[in-house]
Motif scaffolding. Structure first.
Motif, PDB file in Angstrom:
ATOM      1  N   ASP A 126       4.820  -3.533  31.561  1.00  0.00           N
ATOM      2  CA  ASP A 126       4.149  -4.452  32.497  1.00  0.00           C
ATOM      3  C   ASP A 126       2.816  -3.919  32.994  1.00  0.00           C
ATOM      4  O   ASP A 126       1.983  -4.693  33.465  1.00  0.00           O
ATOM      5  CB  ASP A 126       5.023  -4.630  33.754  1.00  0.00           C
ATOM      6  CG  ASP A 126       5.880  -5.860  33.673  1.00  0.00           C
ATOM      7  OD1 ASP A 126       5.842  -6.532  32.623  1.00  0.00           O
ATOM      8  OD2 ASP A 126       6.591  -6.139  34.656  1.00  0.00           O
ATOM      9  N   TYR A 127       2.674  -2.611  32.978  1.00  0.00           N
ATOM     10  CA  TYR A 127       1.497  -1.984  33.580  1.00  0.00           C
ATOM     11  C   TYR A 127       0.830  -1.059  32.559  1.00  0.00           C
ATOM     12  O   TYR A 127       1.078   0.149  32.542  1.00  0.00           O
ATOM     13  CB  TYR A 127       1.890  -1.206  34.850  1.00  0.00           C
ATOM     14  CG  TYR A 127       2.493  -2.104  35.913  1.00  0.00           C
ATOM     15  CD1 TYR A 127       1.690  -2.983  36.639  1.00  0.00           C
ATOM     16  CD2 TYR A 127       3.864  -2.112  36.156  1.00  0.00           C
ATOM     17  CE1 TYR A 127       2.239  -3.827  37.590  1.00  0.00           C
ATOM     18  CE2 TYR A 127       4.419  -2.957  37.113  1.00  0.00           C
ATOM     19  CZ  TYR A 127       3.602  -3.811  37.822  1.00  0.00           C
ATOM     20  OH  TYR A 127       4.140  -4.651  38.751  1.00  0.00           O
ATOM     21  N   PRO A 128      -0.034  -1.618  31.717  1.00  0.00           N
ATOM     22  CA  PRO A 128      -0.661  -0.791  30.679  1.00  0.00           C
ATOM     23  C   PRO A 128      -1.590   0.284  31.258  1.00  0.00           C
ATOM     24  O   PRO A 128      -1.800   1.310  30.615  1.00  0.00           O
ATOM     25  CB  PRO A 128      -1.479  -1.797  29.861  1.00  0.00           C
ATOM     26  CG  PRO A 128      -1.080  -3.150  30.316  1.00  0.00           C
ATOM     27  CD  PRO A 128      -0.390  -3.032  31.641  1.00  0.00           C
ATOM     28  N   VAL A 129      -2.130   0.054  32.439  1.00  0.00           N
ATOM     29  CA  VAL A 129      -3.001   1.059  33.059  1.00  0.00           C
ATOM     30  C   VAL A 129      -2.180   1.804  34.107  1.00  0.00           C
ATOM     31  O   VAL A 129      -1.666   1.197  35.049  1.00  0.00           O
ATOM     32  CB  VAL A 129      -4.244   0.412  33.689  1.00  0.00           C
ATOM     33  CG1 VAL A 129      -5.077   1.447  34.431  1.00  0.00           C
ATOM     34  CG2 VAL A 129      -5.072  -0.283  32.618  1.00  0.00           C
ATOM     35  N   ARG A 130      -2.035   3.124  33.906  1.00  0.00           N
ATOM     36  CA  ARG A 130      -1.165   3.928  34.783  1.00  0.00           C
ATOM     37  C   ARG A 130      -1.969   5.099  35.314  1.00  0.00           C
ATOM     38  O   ARG A 130      -2.497   5.893  34.545  1.00  0.00           O
ATOM     39  CB  ARG A 130       0.049   4.427  33.994  1.00  0.00           C
ATOM     40  CG  ARG A 130       0.858   3.277  33.435  1.00  0.00           C
ATOM     41  CD  ARG A 130       1.917   3.716  32.439  1.00  0.00           C
ATOM     42  NE  ARG A 130       2.213   2.593  31.550  1.00  0.00           N
ATOM     43  CZ  ARG A 130       2.452   2.697  30.238  1.00  0.00           C
ATOM     44  NH1 ARG A 130       2.449   3.889  29.651  1.00  0.00           N
ATOM     45  NH2 ARG A 130       2.675   1.619  29.525  1.00  0.00           N
ATOM     46  N   PRO A 152     -12.770  11.985  37.989  1.00  0.00           N
ATOM     47  CA  PRO A 152     -12.760  10.917  38.995  1.00  0.00           C
ATOM     48  C   PRO A 152     -12.208   9.628  38.370  1.00  0.00           C
ATOM     49  O   PRO A 152     -12.126   9.509  37.144  1.00  0.00           O
ATOM     50  CB  PRO A 152     -14.234  10.764  39.366  1.00  0.00           C
ATOM     51  CG  PRO A 152     -14.985  11.233  38.171  1.00  0.00           C
ATOM     52  CD  PRO A 152     -14.114  12.255  37.477  1.00  0.00           C
ATOM     53  N   LEU A 153     -11.850   8.692  39.215  1.00  0.00           N
ATOM     54  CA  LEU A 153     -11.198   7.456  38.766  1.00  0.00           C
ATOM     55  C   LEU A 153     -11.949   6.742  37.636  1.00  0.00           C
ATOM     56  O   LEU A 153     -11.313   6.297  36.667  1.00  0.00           O
ATOM     57  CB  LEU A 153     -10.994   6.539  39.980  1.00  0.00           C
ATOM     58  CG  LEU A 153     -10.341   5.186  39.740  1.00  0.00           C
ATOM     59  CD1 LEU A 153      -8.981   5.326  39.074  1.00  0.00           C
ATOM     60  CD2 LEU A 153     -10.197   4.436  41.067  1.00  0.00           C
ATOM     61  N   ALA A 168      -9.910   5.203  34.154  1.00  0.00           N
ATOM     62  CA  ALA A 168      -9.568   3.770  34.155  1.00  0.00           C
ATOM     63  C   ALA A 168     -10.536   3.022  33.250  1.00  0.00           C
ATOM     64  O   ALA A 168     -11.698   3.412  33.136  1.00  0.00           O
ATOM     65  CB  ALA A 168      -9.651   3.218  35.579  1.00  0.00           C
ATOM     66  N   PRO A 169     -10.072   1.939  32.603  1.00  0.00           N
ATOM     67  CA  PRO A 169     -10.994   1.112  31.824  1.00  0.00           C
ATOM     68  C   PRO A 169     -11.993   0.434  32.766  1.00  0.00           C
ATOM     69  O   PRO A 169     -11.624   0.023  33.871  1.00  0.00           O
ATOM     70  CB  PRO A 169     -10.075   0.057  31.192  1.00  0.00           C
ATOM     71  CG  PRO A 169      -8.670   0.430  31.536  1.00  0.00           C
ATOM     72  CD  PRO A 169      -8.706   1.411  32.636  1.00  0.00           C
TER      73      PRO A 169
END
Lengths: 249, 249
Positions: free
Chosen positions: B165-169, B179-180, B184-185
């Motif tokens: 359900d959550y491809p970005v973890r 850094p973030l 993250a994409p």
């Protein structure tokens, strides 16, 4: 308390003796004993370590090694419509922990006049909240805080002197249409000043005065946040914009 | 309270009579009188307006017009190492106001065992904090909240069912180096799950288990934030990543 913050006046050479809540923290929370190392920092000065020399009820003596760096503030200033007293303490600690260099607490149409009577505003009692923010974030640099009980004199006589310092000027406004990435340079490289309004938002007159000073209104979306969520949310978003890759624009 | 939230069981046709703190709010804070319009929402249902019919001490009756949209949650879930009780109520309200769809409250090495005895966790007493978050943010959708008192069973038996359900973890970790925006994409378009650790951070074993599940560690920088700043800060940063222009990657 992630850092024990020391005041220049209490430090003697490379020694300090603590007798207040910091001593209590060392003794009962950290449970330090002679020879242990602690993280310390000198107010508006360097970070460092301290070696515990003696621990007694109500008194802890430390030998200091203040050879660390002096933390740098974020190149961001905050204009905040004065929140209710119960929120003010929390929000000042949050903004300090997030590293803002300057906080203007101002009046606005939807700020209740009684908020300016808060005991926290008398005799700089709010300093305790700033210190708490520094101890939390392991910072040593106090933000500059000023209180402006009249909106127009602030906009006309105070703010103009700071505008050149902050080329990026942003105003959070619930009914604005643009999200933050449309009004801020991407990535954000310049010094920025952010205005956050009272519960209920800015009135049109205030919005006009800010936009006349080059502030660009943006919206966080349809969700209305309490000030103790809005302040960390918006400061963290600005900080993120500073860390975007150069292609982000 | 920016929205008066109504429960399906108390609504009868297009009428409701309030007798609790909401009635008090309408009478003494909003100072509404017969004929006034109020913003209302039906729990897990549409937003709308209500016309005040009668106002009395302790009782307010409303005629409902529930023809607005049903607010959409953010496509973000939160895994939160259980904070101390005094913070838990605040953080649940904050996360709800910021629109997360699911909150997993979990154990971790540096969570004090006593925190799981909090009265707020018994009989879903925390629902009051979620409702407060919805009333603040003008939302109607309750996040799904679950409590997991053992770390390994959560990681091995519960979390795997949600990973697809959550491809970005993402995992906030003070000593991570990226850094973030590096993990993250950009812009963020997919559903995301964010893990925030206890005061003191995750231990290596926990970090390893999360990274084995595809979580990418990132740092907020050298500043250590209290959980009531970290939760709004990080959720707002994720939300901002969703609003970056397409060129941002």
């Amino acid at each position: 308390m992630n850092l024990i913050l020391l005041f220049p006046a209490e430090v003697s050479g490379d020694h300090v003796t603590l007798t207040d809540h910091r001593a209590e923290h060392v003794r009962t929370v950290l449970r330090s004993k002679s020879g242990d190392q602690l993280r310390v920092g000198l107010l508006n000065g360097p970070l460092g370590t301290a070696t515990v020399e003696t621990v007694a009820r109500g008194s802890v003596s430390l030998r200091l090694h203040l050879h660390g760096s002096v933390p740098q503030p974020c190149p961001t200033a905050l204009i905040l419509a004065l929140p209710r007293p119960i929120m003010l303490r929390r929000v000042l600690a949050q903004a300090t922990a997030l590293g803002v260099e300057r906080i203007f607490l101002i009046n606005a149409n939807r700020v209740e006049k009684s908020f300016f009577q808060a005991s926290l505003l008398r005799d700089e009692a709010y300093q305790a909240a700033l210190i708490q923010g520094l101890e939390q974030a392991m910072d040593t640099r106090l933000p500059a805080v000023s209180i402006h009980q009249r909106f127009r004199p602030f906009m006309e006589d105070v703010l103009p002197a700071y505008l050149a310092d902050y080329p990026v000027r942003l105003l959070a406004h619930p009914t604005a249409s643009a999200p933050l990435p449309e009004v801020a340079p991407l990535p954000l490289a310049e010094r920025a000043i952010l205005a956050i309004g009272p519960e209920g938002g800015w009135v049109d007159f205030e919005l006009d005065r800010f936009t006349a000073c080059g502030f660009r209104p943006f919206t966080l979306g349809p969700r209305i946040l309490r000030v103790d969520s809005a302040v960390p949310a918006l400061l963290a978003q600005l900080e993120l914009l500073r860390h975007l890759p150069p292609t982000a624009g």
